[in-house]
Design a protein around this motif. Structure first.
Motif, short mmCIF file in Angstrom:
data_model
loop_
_atom_site.label_atom_id
_atom_site.label_comp_id
_atom_site.label_asym_id
_atom_site.label_seq_id
_atom_site.Cartn_x
_atom_site.Cartn_y
_atom_site.Cartn_z
N LEU A 34 0.80 -1.23 0.00
CA LEU A 34 0.00 0.00 0.00
C LEU A 34 0.83 1.28 0.00
N MET A 35 2.15 1.16 -0.08
CA MET A 35 2.99 2.35 0.04
C MET A 35 2.75 3.36 -1.08
N GLU A 36 2.59 2.91 -2.30
CA GLU A 36 2.35 3.84 -3.40
C GLU A 36 1.03 4.60 -3.22
N GLU A 37 0.01 3.88 -2.78
CA GLU A 37 -1.28 4.53 -2.52
C GLU A 37 -1.14 5.56 -1.39
N PHE A 38 -0.38 5.22 -0.37
CA PHE A 38 -0.10 6.12 0.75
C PHE A 38 0.63 7.37 0.26
N LEU B 291 -1.29 10.11 -1.63
CA LEU B 291 -2.15 11.02 -0.86
C LEU B 291 -1.58 12.43 -0.84
N TRP B 292 -0.27 12.54 -1.01
CA TRP B 292 0.38 13.86 -0.91
C TRP B 292 0.91 14.35 -2.25
N GLU B 293 0.59 13.69 -3.33
CA GLU B 293 1.08 14.13 -4.65
C GLU B 293 0.10 15.08 -5.29
#
Length: 164
Positions: free
Chosen positions: A155-159, A162-164
């Motif tokens: 899930l790191m890319e999805e996390f 959130l800030w991109e």
């Protein structure tokens, strides 16, 4: 998949030091980096609970800031309280991760599928957790825990998005 993280406060969200000012008002420090990770975890639709043996208005304030829905203070038996919360939320132990640093967290650890402790935890805790973190309590341990879970579960890319 981990759906709920359970956080101890003193020694995990804070460095375990309790300060009192001249008027006897209690002070604690919290890492904004931990807070940002908690915020992202919640934005991913995950749950967070605080489970602490002490009681403090500062903890209540920090929990409100971070939109942490479940806050239990003054808990003597963290295992029993977590069993109640698991039943309320319909979760299994395998869906829960917890972080703690001392003896009063042992019963909580028995109720989670994945347990963590900060680098500076009590020595007797090290062999009783799944992951002994690199960061100290109040200095990024909670963030390291969250990022570790996100990496494990892809899930790191999805996390990060959130800030991109």
């Amino acid at each position: 998949m981990i759906e709920l993280i359970v956080l101890d406060v003193d020694g995990t969200l804070s460095d375990g030091t309790v300060y009192f000012d001249a008027q006897g008002v209690e002070l604690k420090g919290f890492s904004v980096r931990d807070g940002l990770a908690i915020d992202g975890w919640i934005k991913l639709g995950k749950k967070v609970a605080i489970l602490t043996g002490r009681s403090s208005s500062i903890v209540e304030k920090r929990a409100r800031e971070l939109k942490i829905e479940w806050v239990f203070q003054g808990v003597k038996d963290k295992g029993a309280k977590l069993r109640e919360l698991k039943a309320e939320l319909g979760l299994t132990s395998e869906q829960i991760a917890g972080i703690g640093d001392d003896l009063n967290d042992l019963k909580m650890f028995s109720e989670v599928g994945l347990s963590f402790a900060p680098r500076d935890c009590a020595k007797s805790i090290i062999q009783r957790v799944d992951v002994h973190l690199e960061h100290h309590g109040g200095k990024g341990a909670v963030r390291e825990m969250i990022e570790s879970i996100l990496e494990r579960e892809g899930l790191m890319e999805e996390f990060l998005a959130l800030w991109e």
